[in-house]
Design an enzyme around this catalytic site. Sequence first.
Site, mmCIF file in Angstrom:
data_model
loop_
_atom_site.group_PDB
_atom_site.id
_atom_site.type_symbol
_atom_site.label_atom_id
_atom_site.label_comp_id
_atom_site.label_asym_id
_atom_site.label_seq_id
_atom_site.Cartn_x
_atom_site.Cartn_y
_atom_site.Cartn_z
ATOM 1 N N HIS A 39 42.302 45.790 33.776
ATOM 2 C CA HIS A 39 42.608 44.407 33.403
ATOM 3 C C HIS A 39 41.402 43.835 32.650
ATOM 4 C CE1 HIS A 39 44.839 40.684 33.682
ATOM 5 N NE2 HIS A 39 43.686 40.082 33.879
ATOM 6 N N SER A 95 44.838 51.997 22.782
ATOM 7 C CA SER A 95 43.436 52.351 22.521
ATOM 8 C C SER A 95 42.737 52.844 23.786
ATOM 9 C CB SER A 95 42.675 51.178 21.889
ATOM 10 O OG SER A 95 42.484 50.142 22.809
HETATM 11 C C1 GRF Z 1 43.772 46.253 27.636
HETATM 12 O O1 GRF Z 1 43.075 45.080 27.349
HETATM 13 C C2 GRF Z 1 43.933 46.415 29.118
HETATM 14 O O2 GRF Z 1 42.897 45.856 29.860
HETATM 15 C C3 GRF Z 1 45.200 45.688 29.413
HETATM 16 O O3 GRF Z 1 46.017 45.939 28.288
HETATM 17 C C4 GRF Z 1 45.213 46.183 27.145
HETATM 18 C C5 GRF Z 1 45.693 47.459 26.535
HETATM 19 O O4 GRF Z 1 45.095 47.699 25.295
HETATM 20 N N1 GRF Z 1 45.787 46.081 30.661
HETATM 21 P P1 GRF Z 1 45.338 49.091 24.586
HETATM 22 O O5 GRF Z 1 46.838 49.273 24.447
HETATM 23 O O6 GRF Z 1 44.738 50.138 25.443
HETATM 24 O O7 GRF Z 1 44.667 48.976 23.256
#
Ligand code: GRF
Length: 190
Positions: free
Chosen positions: A104, A13
């Site tokens: 993060h 996402s």
């Molecule tokens: C996010 O919460 C990001 O902060 C972490 O991994 C997650 C990835 O979510 N590093 P998505 O795959 O972008 O939905």
Amino acid sequence: MKKLAILASGGGSNARAICAHFDSHPSIQIGLILTDNPNAGVLSVADDYKIPTMVLNKTQRNDSSYLLGLLHQYQIDFVILAGYLKLIPKWLINAYQDKILNIHPSLLPKYGGQGMYGMHVHQAVKDNMEMVSGMTVHLVNERFDEGKIIFQATTPLSPDMTSIDIAKTVLVLEHKYYSVAIEKFVNALK
Ligand code: GRF
């Protein structure tokens, strides 16, 4: 034109938000999407935005000349981690010194490090009854979540929020701010 490669393992996402932000951008382009997961959601993002993509197996990920050759071939200037769960090898950090960013879902240095990903982060925030959480964009070094912080956004929490509520709230911040932080960072290095 500065070219970015996105590395993602999961839902994608954030990668989707980044691709939307830089679609038709005058000076920054997503040139390549790489994943270690053949089922990663980011593959459909790459499809939607017509961005070249590759699923890297373990041998390819650990082969410095292969991976650096690929990044070189696509003229990649910056590497953007968006939910990439593997540790970045030292040779990649050296080749892209201070040009690899990660996001993060907590206010680092709190709730970072090995094993602190996804719901583990938000559950720990909940368990510690934090009144605020947020997201961090940081440079990547050889240790999980320890590189220099370049951007943070916060959100207040209330005691009735579940860890799932916290995750949803933080993800909204991530989608809103990661691209903007990337854009400012890349533009500042021009
Ligand atoms: C996010 O919460 C990001 O902060 C972490 O991994 C997650 C990835 O979510 N590093 P998505 O795959 O972008 O939905």
